[in-house]
Design an enzyme around this catalytic site. Structure first.
Site, PDB file in Angstrom:
ATOM      1  N   LYS A  68      23.096  66.733  56.633  1.00 31.62           N
ATOM      2  CA  LYS A  68      23.717  66.983  57.948  1.00 31.62           C
ATOM      3  C   LYS A  68      24.000  68.472  58.142  1.00 31.62           C
ATOM      4  O   LYS A  68      23.818  69.016  59.233  1.00 31.62           O
ATOM      5  CB  LYS A  68      25.003  66.166  58.063  1.00 31.62           C
ATOM      6  CG  LYS A  68      24.735  64.657  58.119  1.00 31.62           C
ATOM      7  CD  LYS A  68      26.000  63.865  57.857  1.00 31.62           C
ATOM      8  CE  LYS A  68      25.775  62.371  57.982  1.00 31.62           C
ATOM      9  NZ  LYS A  68      26.881  61.581  57.430  1.00 31.62           N
ATOM     10  N   GLU A 101      20.732  62.671  67.689  1.00 35.84           N
ATOM     11  CA  GLU A 101      22.183  62.885  67.792  1.00 35.84           C
ATOM     12  C   GLU A 101      22.951  62.085  66.736  1.00 35.84           C
ATOM     13  O   GLU A 101      23.916  62.575  66.130  1.00 35.84           O
ATOM     14  CB  GLU A 101      22.657  62.475  69.197  1.00 35.84           C
ATOM     15  CG  GLU A 101      24.133  62.657  69.449  1.00 35.84           C
ATOM     16  CD  GLU A 101      24.578  64.106  69.365  1.00 35.84           C
ATOM     17  OE1 GLU A 101      24.202  64.898  70.244  1.00 35.84           O
ATOM     18  OE2 GLU A 101      25.316  64.466  68.405  1.00 35.84           O
ATOM     19  N   GLY A 119      29.419  53.835  60.682  1.00 38.03           N
ATOM     20  CA  GLY A 119      29.700  52.472  61.132  1.00 38.03           C
ATOM     21  C   GLY A 119      28.831  52.103  62.332  1.00 38.03           C
ATOM     22  O   GLY A 119      28.307  52.978  63.032  1.00 38.03           O
ATOM     23  N   VAL A 145      22.768  50.113  61.826  1.00 37.62           N
ATOM     24  CA  VAL A 145      22.510  50.941  63.019  1.00 37.62           C
ATOM     25  C   VAL A 145      21.658  50.187  64.043  1.00 37.62           C
ATOM     26  O   VAL A 145      21.978  50.166  65.239  1.00 37.62           O
ATOM     27  CB  VAL A 145      21.834  52.276  62.614  1.00 37.62           C
ATOM     28  CG1 VAL A 145      21.454  53.085  63.847  1.00 37.62           C
ATOM     29  CG2 VAL A 145      22.757  53.084  61.706  1.00 37.62           C
TER      30      VAL A 145
HETATM   31  P1  NDP Z   1      20.657  49.382  56.698  1.00 38.96           P
HETATM   32  O1  NDP Z   1      20.198  49.300  55.290  1.00 38.96           O
HETATM   33  O2  NDP Z   1      21.857  48.634  57.110  1.00 38.96           O
HETATM   34  O3  NDP Z   1      19.469  48.916  57.677  1.00 38.96           O
HETATM   35  C1  NDP Z   1      18.117  49.207  57.453  1.00 38.96           C
HETATM   36  C2  NDP Z   1      17.287  48.139  58.141  1.00 38.96           C
HETATM   37  O4  NDP Z   1      15.903  48.470  57.989  1.00 38.96           O
HETATM   38  C3  NDP Z   1      17.472  46.747  57.531  1.00 38.96           C
HETATM   39  O5  NDP Z   1      17.487  45.783  58.565  1.00 38.96           O
HETATM   40  C4  NDP Z   1      16.250  46.592  56.649  1.00 38.96           C
HETATM   41  O6  NDP Z   1      15.834  45.263  56.482  1.00 38.96           O
HETATM   42  C5  NDP Z   1      15.218  47.345  57.463  1.00 38.96           C
HETATM   43  N1  NDP Z   1      14.113  47.786  56.621  1.00 38.96           N
HETATM   44  C6  NDP Z   1      14.177  48.455  55.460  1.00 38.96           C
HETATM   45  N2  NDP Z   1      12.926  48.692  54.999  1.00 38.96           N
HETATM   46  C7  NDP Z   1      12.082  48.165  55.903  1.00 38.96           C
HETATM   47  C8  NDP Z   1      10.669  48.074  55.994  1.00 38.96           C
HETATM   48  N3  NDP Z   1       9.872  48.586  55.055  1.00 38.96           N
HETATM   49  N4  NDP Z   1      10.122  47.444  57.055  1.00 38.96           N
HETATM   50  C9  NDP Z   1      10.920  46.918  58.007  1.00 38.96           C
HETATM   51  N5  NDP Z   1      12.260  46.968  57.978  1.00 38.96           N
HETATM   52  C10 NDP Z   1      12.818  47.600  56.940  1.00 38.96           C
HETATM   53  O7  NDP Z   1      20.787  50.921  57.034  1.00 38.96           O
HETATM   54  P2  NDP Z   1      21.658  51.581  58.169  1.00 38.96           P
HETATM   55  O8  NDP Z   1      21.473  50.867  59.433  1.00 38.96           O
HETATM   56  O9  NDP Z   1      23.025  51.804  57.663  1.00 38.96           O
HETATM   57  O10 NDP Z   1      20.986  53.027  58.248  1.00 38.96           O
HETATM   58  C11 NDP Z   1      19.770  53.261  58.922  1.00 38.96           C
HETATM   59  C12 NDP Z   1      19.615  54.758  59.102  1.00 38.96           C
HETATM   60  O11 NDP Z   1      20.698  55.251  59.875  1.00 38.96           O
HETATM   61  C13 NDP Z   1      19.634  55.555  57.808  1.00 38.96           C
HETATM   62  O12 NDP Z   1      18.755  56.635  57.937  1.00 38.96           O
HETATM   63  C14 NDP Z   1      21.070  56.072  57.719  1.00 38.96           C
HETATM   64  O13 NDP Z   1      21.160  57.265  56.997  1.00 38.96           O
HETATM   65  C15 NDP Z   1      21.370  56.298  59.177  1.00 38.96           C
HETATM   66  N6  NDP Z   1      22.771  56.290  59.558  1.00 38.96           N
HETATM   67  C16 NDP Z   1      23.589  55.270  59.177  1.00 38.96           C
HETATM   68  C17 NDP Z   1      24.892  55.229  59.592  1.00 38.96           C
HETATM   69  C18 NDP Z   1      25.832  54.147  59.185  1.00 38.96           C
HETATM   70  O14 NDP Z   1      27.031  54.253  59.500  1.00 38.96           O
HETATM   71  N7  NDP Z   1      25.368  53.080  58.513  1.00 38.96           N
HETATM   72  C19 NDP Z   1      25.434  56.279  60.457  1.00 38.96           C
HETATM   73  C20 NDP Z   1      24.492  57.307  60.831  1.00 38.96           C
HETATM   74  C21 NDP Z   1      23.214  57.295  60.372  1.00 38.96           C
HETATM   75  P3  NDP Z   1      16.731  44.158  55.688  1.00 38.96           P
HETATM   76  O15 NDP Z   1      17.669  43.634  56.716  1.00 38.96           O
HETATM   77  O16 NDP Z   1      15.736  43.180  55.208  1.00 38.96           O
HETATM   78  O17 NDP Z   1      17.416  44.896  54.580  1.00 38.96           O
HETATM   79  N1  HSE Z   2      26.620  57.240  54.949  1.00 39.55           N
HETATM   80  C1  HSE Z   2      26.943  58.075  56.045  1.00 39.55           C
HETATM   81  C2  HSE Z   2      28.401  58.448  55.991  1.00 39.55           C
HETATM   82  C3  HSE Z   2      26.637  57.375  57.336  1.00 39.55           C
HETATM   83  O1  HSE Z   2      29.151  57.766  55.291  1.00 39.55           O
HETATM   84  O2  HSE Z   2      28.803  59.425  56.625  1.00 39.55           O
HETATM   85  C4  HSE Z   2      26.842  58.232  58.570  1.00 39.55           C
HETATM   86  O3  HSE Z   2      25.930  59.265  58.616  1.00 39.55           O
END
Ligand code: NDP
Ligand code: HSE
Length: 441
Positions: free
Chosen positions: A208, A132, A305, A19
Site C-alpha cells: 500500500k 481505490e 472488511g 470483497v
Molecule cells: P477471499 O479469500 O475472501 O476471496 C477470494 C475469492 O476468490 C474466493 O471466493 C475464492 O474462492 C476465489 N478464488 C481464489 N482463487 C480462485 C481461482 N483460481 N479461480 C476462481 N476463483 C478463485 O479474499 P478477499 O476477498 O479478502 O480478498 C480479495 C482481494 O482483495 C485480495 O487481493 C485482497 O488483498 C484484497 N483486499 C481485501 C480486503 C479485505 O478486507 N478482505 C480489503 C482490501 C483489499 P473460494 O471461495 O473457493 O475460496
Molecule cells: N489484510 C488487509 C488489512 C485488508 O488487514 O488491512 C485490507 O487491505
C-alpha cells in the site's frame, strides 16, 4: 423517488470471497442510491469463482468456476478482480484489459508489484485499471492523493494502513490478548490476507505504501525498494514500556521527501499518545498527508472488511460508469497521478535515514553495565533522551533507552557493539520513534 434508468452498465465479478461477495451485496442493497447518482443500473451479469456451492448468487444470470468466462464475455463492460494473489489474478487483469474492458481491483500486491506493466497495458487499450479499494479499505485515499491534493508538492505521508495489524496491536495493548488469538479473530472477520504473514510481516502495508508513494512523489512503483518490517517482534513488554514513556506502538507506513531522496518504510513505530494517529484503533486505518500548500490533512476510517472495501470498489464502478457514459478515452483518466513518471528521485536506503529510537536491552544484572552501554552509544555519536531500568527478570534486567535522532547505520553499529558485550544476554529490540518534529498535525 423514481429515477428512470439509462443504459445499464454490465459488471462481471471474479472471486466471491470477502470483497467479491461484499461488493455484490452492496450493489443490491444500494441499487436505488446508485441509480439516483448515476442514472443507470450497475448490473452483475456474470460471476466466476472457484467454489459456487454455498455462495449467494441470487439474481446473477451467468455463473461458473472459470474466471476467464468473465473476462471473455463480450457483454461485460467492467471486470472486478476480487480473487487476490498473483495467479490467476494477474492474467485475469491482463486479459480483461486486452479485451478492452475496464477493470476494478482491490489487489494491492498486483498493483504494487506489476502495476507499471498493467497501467501500460490499460493505456494501450484505452481502458482504465481502477484500484481505490487496494489501499486503506473504505477510505478514499487514492482519490485524495491523486485528485484532491493534486495542487500540492507532497512532503510526506504517514499512516496506519493494515487493518489486521492495527486490530492485533490494539487488542494486545488494551485487553492484554495474545497475538495468535487476535490474528485468528481477524481472519474470521475477513480482515486478513489469504496468507496472513502478509499482514503480520508488513508486506501488505508495504504494497500500500508503494502505491501511495508512487502517486505522491510521481515515481514508478518500486515495491522492492520499500523497507519492510512487521509486528511479530513486538512483545507485550514493549507495549507496556512504551506506555510508561508516554507512547503507543503503531505499525506505520511512512513516505517522506528528504535531502537524500524518498524514504519509503514500513515498521512498528513509537508515537506520542497525544498524536492523532496514536488514537486510531481496531481495524481503523488513518493516513496523514502533508502538502506544501495545504499543510497536514488526515483521512481515517475502516481499513478492511467486506462492507468498507465494497464501498471503495463500488465507488470505482460508479466512476467508471460515468466514464463510459461520457464516451471519454482512458487517457483523460489518471492512473497514478502523474501523466509521465518523470521524477528520477531515488528511494533512500534504510541505513541512510535519520530517526529516534527505542531500544530494549536485555542486560545482565551487574554493576557498570549501564556505563558500558552509554559509552558505546556516545562513541557512535548517539545521545540518550530517556532511560528506564526495570526490575531484574531472572538473570537479566531490561534497560529501555530512548535516543535522540541518529543515522540508522550508526545505530546498527552501536547495537552490534552492545550485543557483543558479555553483560548483554540476547538481542536488542529496536523500534523507531516518529516525533513528526516541526510537522504539526
Ligand atoms: P477471499 O479469500 O475472501 O476471496 C477470494 C475469492 O476468490 C474466493 O471466493 C475464492 O474462492 C476465489 N478464488 C481464489 N482463487 C480462485 C481461482 N483460481 N479461480 C476462481 N476463483 C478463485 O479474499 P478477499 O476477498 O479478502 O480478498 C480479495 C482481494 O482483495 C485480495 O487481493 C485482497 O488483498 C484484497 N483486499 C481485501 C480486503 C479485505 O478486507 N478482505 C480489503 C482490501 C483489499 P473460494 O471461495 O473457493 O475460496
Ligand atoms: N489484510 C488487509 C488489512 C485488508 O488487514 O488491512 C485490507 O487491505
Amino acid at each position: 423517488m423514481n429515477v428512470e434508468a439509462g443504459k445499464p452498465i454490465s459488471i462481471g465479478i471474479c472471486g466471491l470471497g470477502t470483497v467479491g461477495a461484499g461488493t455484490l451485496a452492496l450493489l443490491k442493497d444500494n441499487a436505488d442510491e446508485i441509480r439516483m447518482r448515476l442514472g443507470s443500473d450497475l448490473v452483475v451479469n456474470r460471476i466466476a469463482t472457484r467454489t459456487l456451492e454455498g455462495k449467494d448468487l441470487e439474481g446473477v444470470a451467468n455463473t461458473s468456476t472459470d474466471v476467464f468466462d468473465v473476462v471473455n464475455d463480450e457483454s461485460i463492460d467492467i471486470v472486478i478482480e476480487a480473487i487476490g494473489g498473483y495467479d490467476p489474478a494477474l492474467e485475469v487483469i491482463k486479459q480483461a484489459l486486452a479485451n478492452k474492458k475496464h477493470v476494478v481491483t482491490a489487489n494491492k500486491a498486483l498493483i504494487a508489484e506489476h502495476g507499471n506493466e498493467l497501467f501500460e497495458i490499460a493505456n494501450q487499450n484505452k481502458v482504465v485499471l481502477a484500484y481505490e479499494s487496494s489501499v486503506a479499505g473504505g477510505i478514499p485515499i487514492i482519490k485524495a492523493l491523486r485528485e484532491g491534493l493534486a495542487a500540492n508538492k507532497i512532503n510526506w505521508l504517514a499512516g496506519i494502513i493494515n487493518g489486521t495489524g492495527n486490530f492485533i496491536m490494539t487488542e494486545m495493548a488494551s485487553k492484554q490478548r495474545q497475538f495468535g488469538d487476535v490474528l485468528t479473530e481477524a481472519q474470521k472477520l475477513g480482515y486478513a490476507e489469504a496468507d496472513p504473514s502478509f499482514d503480520v510481516e508488513g508486506i501488505d502495508a508495504a504494497h500500500k505504501l508503494t502505491i501511495m508513494g508512487s502517486i505522491a512523489f510521481g515515481i514508478p512503483l518500486q515495491f522492492d525498494k520499500t523497507y519492510t518490517e512487521g509486528i511479530s517482534q513486538i512483545t507485550p513488554e514493549d507495549i507496556s514500556y512504551a506506555d510508561e514513556l508516554g507512547y503507543c506502538i503503531k505499525h506505520l507506513g511512512i513516505a517522506r521527501r528528504s535531502e537524500k531522496g524518498i524514504e519509503m518504510r514500513v515498521h512498528p513505530t513509537l508515537l506520542s499518545k497525544s498524536r492523532l494517529l496514536a488514537n486510531v484503533n481496531g481495524v481503523g486505518n488513518a493516513i496523514l498527508i502533508h502538502g506544501n500548500k495545504v499543510g497536514a490533512t488526515l483521512y481515517s476510517g475502516p481499513g478492511a472488511g467486506a462492507e468498507a472495501t465494497a464501498s471503495a470498489v463500488v465507488a470505482d464502478l460508479i466512476d467508471l460508469a460515468r466514464h463510459i457514459q461520457s464516451g471519454a478515452q482512458s487517457s483523460v483518466y489518471p492512473a497514478l497521478g502523474y501523466r509521465d513518471m518523470h521524477e528520477q528521485i531515488s528511494v533512500v536506503d534504510i541505513e541512510a535515514i535519520e530517526a529516534e529510537y527505542y531500544l530494549r536491552i536485555p542486560a545482565v544484572d551487574r554493576v557498570g553495565v549501564m556505563a558500558k552501554i552509554s559509552n558505546i552509544l556516545q562513541e557512535h555519536d548517539i545521545s540518550i533522551e530517556a532511560v528506564i531500568q526495570k526490575e531484574a527478570i531472572s538473570e537479566t534486567v531490561p534497560i529501555i533507552i530512548l535516543t535522540h535522532s541518529a543515522e540508522e547505520k550508526r545505530l546498527n553499529q552501536a547495537i552490534a557493539a552492545i550485543e557483543a558485550l558479555d553483560d548483554v544476554a540476547g538481542t536488542i529490540n529496536r523500534i523507531r520513534v516518529e516525533p513528526f518534529h516541526g510537522e504539526a498535525e
